[in-house]
Design an enzyme around this catalytic site. Sequence first.
Site, PDB file in Angstrom:
ATOM      1  N   HIS A 124       0.840  -1.204   0.000  1.00 57.98           N
ATOM      2  CA  HIS A 124       0.000   0.000   0.000  1.00 57.98           C
ATOM      3  C   HIS A 124       0.874   1.253   0.000  1.00 57.98           C
ATOM      4  CE1 HIS A 124      -3.471  -2.267   2.304  1.00 57.98           C
ATOM      5  NE2 HIS A 124      -3.035  -2.929   1.248  1.00 57.98           N
ATOM      6  N   PHE A 125       1.089   1.840  -1.142  1.00 57.99           N
ATOM      7  CA  PHE A 125       1.894   3.060  -1.219  1.00 57.99           C
ATOM      8  C   PHE A 125       1.231   4.016  -2.198  1.00 57.99           C
ATOM      9  CE2 PHE A 125       4.514  -0.590  -0.329  1.00 57.99           C
ATOM     10  CZ  PHE A 125       4.907  -0.247   0.962  1.00 57.99           C
TER      11      PHE A 125
END
Length: 583
Positions: A505-506
């Site tokens: 998750h970025f």
Amino acid sequence: MAKKLKKADVAIIGSGWAGGIIGAELSKKGYKVVALERGEDREVADFRGEKDELRYSQRYALMQDLSKDTMTSRATQDEEALPVRTNKNAILGTDKGGSGVHWNGVNFRYRPYDFEIRSKTVERYGESKIPKGMTIQDWGLTYDDLEPYYDKYEKTAGMSGEPNPIGPKRSDDYPNVPSLETPSIRLFKDASEKLGYHPYQLPTANVTEQYTNPDGETINACVYCAFCETYGCHFGAKADPIITVLKTAQKTGNYELRYNAYAHRILHQNGKATGVLYTDTLTGQEYEQPADVVVAAGFIFSNTRLMLLSKIGTPYNPKTREGIIGKNFTGHFSNINYLGARGFFEKKEFNTFMGAGALGATFDDFAADDLDHTDLDFLHGFEVQHQVSGLRPIENNFVPSGTPSWGKEFKDKSIHYANRHLYVNALTGTMPWDHNYMDLDPKYTDFRGDPLLRVTNKYTDQDKNLMRYAIDICTKIMKEMGADTVEPDKVEDDTEFNNSYTTGHFAGGVIMGDDPATSALNSYQQMWEMDNLFVAGASSFPHFGNYNPTETVGALAYRTADGIDRYLKEGGLLVQAEQTALS
Ligand SMILES: Cc1cc2nc3c(=O)[nH]c(=O)nc-3n(C[C@H](O)[C@H](O)[C@H](O)COP(=O)(O)OP(=O)(O)OC[C@H]3O[C@@H](n4cnc5c(N)ncnc54)[C@H](O)[C@@H]3O)c2cc1C
Ligand code: SF4
């Protein structure tokens, strides 16, 4: 010397959810699409009989080879960034379907607050509530603008779930019934309800019944095999790009997916993208793929780096705070955003070894701005969840703290607690700061000799205070669930960014907004300054909400596909820039 190929209507870099959705929608409309994927071909058949824990969970068979290409990482500008070379510290997707093949399938819509975060924060608490250096901004669209695309994505992915009792309005229910309720999920829900919260079953792309989506693709029913995250689904039951959008695209005859095609520059002239320069990594041959429209959909690190290497947009300068590309790097990090409380039970036993990637329950009573932050020392919020993904035996061995890490006592307790422990955790939002950004590394290069992307990221009191608050709630739930020993995770004053990129998750780097002074893209993920270049994926999120990102990535991709169709017919910017108070 690059070989020049026949022009396509659209060239797309990447075959994950973002690139796959756009490719499917445009090829269905008759446009000729060429997609470039640096990895290899993959089909469901490749995963048959492959529930091999050493190969996939320990040796990361499906992840990006970090010896060829990676990012460098550091906490502050004073440090030298070092390359991240082990998959223990970075699990990033590659190959057909990208990370969407080996994801868990937890799906959430972002809250209305997220899209208008700056305006709504100022409206409720006043400008002074936003700390100096926190660069939150509105996204340039509202939840209502995105709602029809959320709905479309949910139907493509065959999402299974039940309504969130306190969620934002929806135009339709999930297309499939919620996943099964295990005894531990029931226990979590009972405890949460008793404390006044509103639990519901996690929305999941581990599809609960055999289902045919609106494109005619069939997704099978999940068998709760527990080998979901970091594995492909050999039952064809986890919605992924391979069995949905890429299949749809390939059936049209208008979509060509080229493998081992590593894109290293977006070509442009006189303010227009003209195509993509890529290398066939099997032969070393370089190609130029001309196109009327170029879409970068290679995930945030690749998207940001391609913009910088191709000299498109103004790179963010952390000293002057000017420039956009590389700005607002955020993510969910394992030691600050994904924590909670573990409980050990003496008398109750659960089956912790079965499950599915997104099996579980959650509640949203503290999500986004649902909590009144007037007297709190943080902004944004968290969801609380009890996830039953299935503990794989090599990977997991939880014993109460204080237990020796070897010997008879360790063995006895490992066996005793194998089915007597549960975890409740929170997932917190991450706000962007002017000191967290991405640029090109001055020292380290990839296998071609191009500079690696450099990430600079430091946690703040905001991150720590928010997570500490969330851990207290998880601890309360675990006690209510009746655990005999409750062990809350800890966030210490000196908890620092550990250069670990393991959550998938970025976000940020090529962000969207309503003002070209503070954003690279408009709300169609179209570059303000190059109207035939679209940059799709979480690279466009100006901040990270407290939920997993992919449903929002998918919804935005559907909106972008509509925008590209309009652009190919009419040309020009799809949104007129609004000069906001920020500019
Ligand atoms: C283990 C794991 C579990 C996850 N679980 C969840 C979850 O439960 N819920 C959720 O919402 N999200 C989850 N995620 C995140 C989710 O997988 C991503 O949000 C989503 O897959 C992003 O889609 P994308 O298309 O933007 O990027 P990707 O899926 O990363 O696809 C990008 C593609 O582009 C290709 N590419 C990149 N650069 C180039 C280049 N230069 N040239 C050619 N090709 C290139 C890559 O090989 C890749 O195939 C998880 C991620 C991981 C790693
Ligand atoms: S848990 Fe379900 S969706 Fe996940 S790999 Fe197993 S069968 Fe497929």
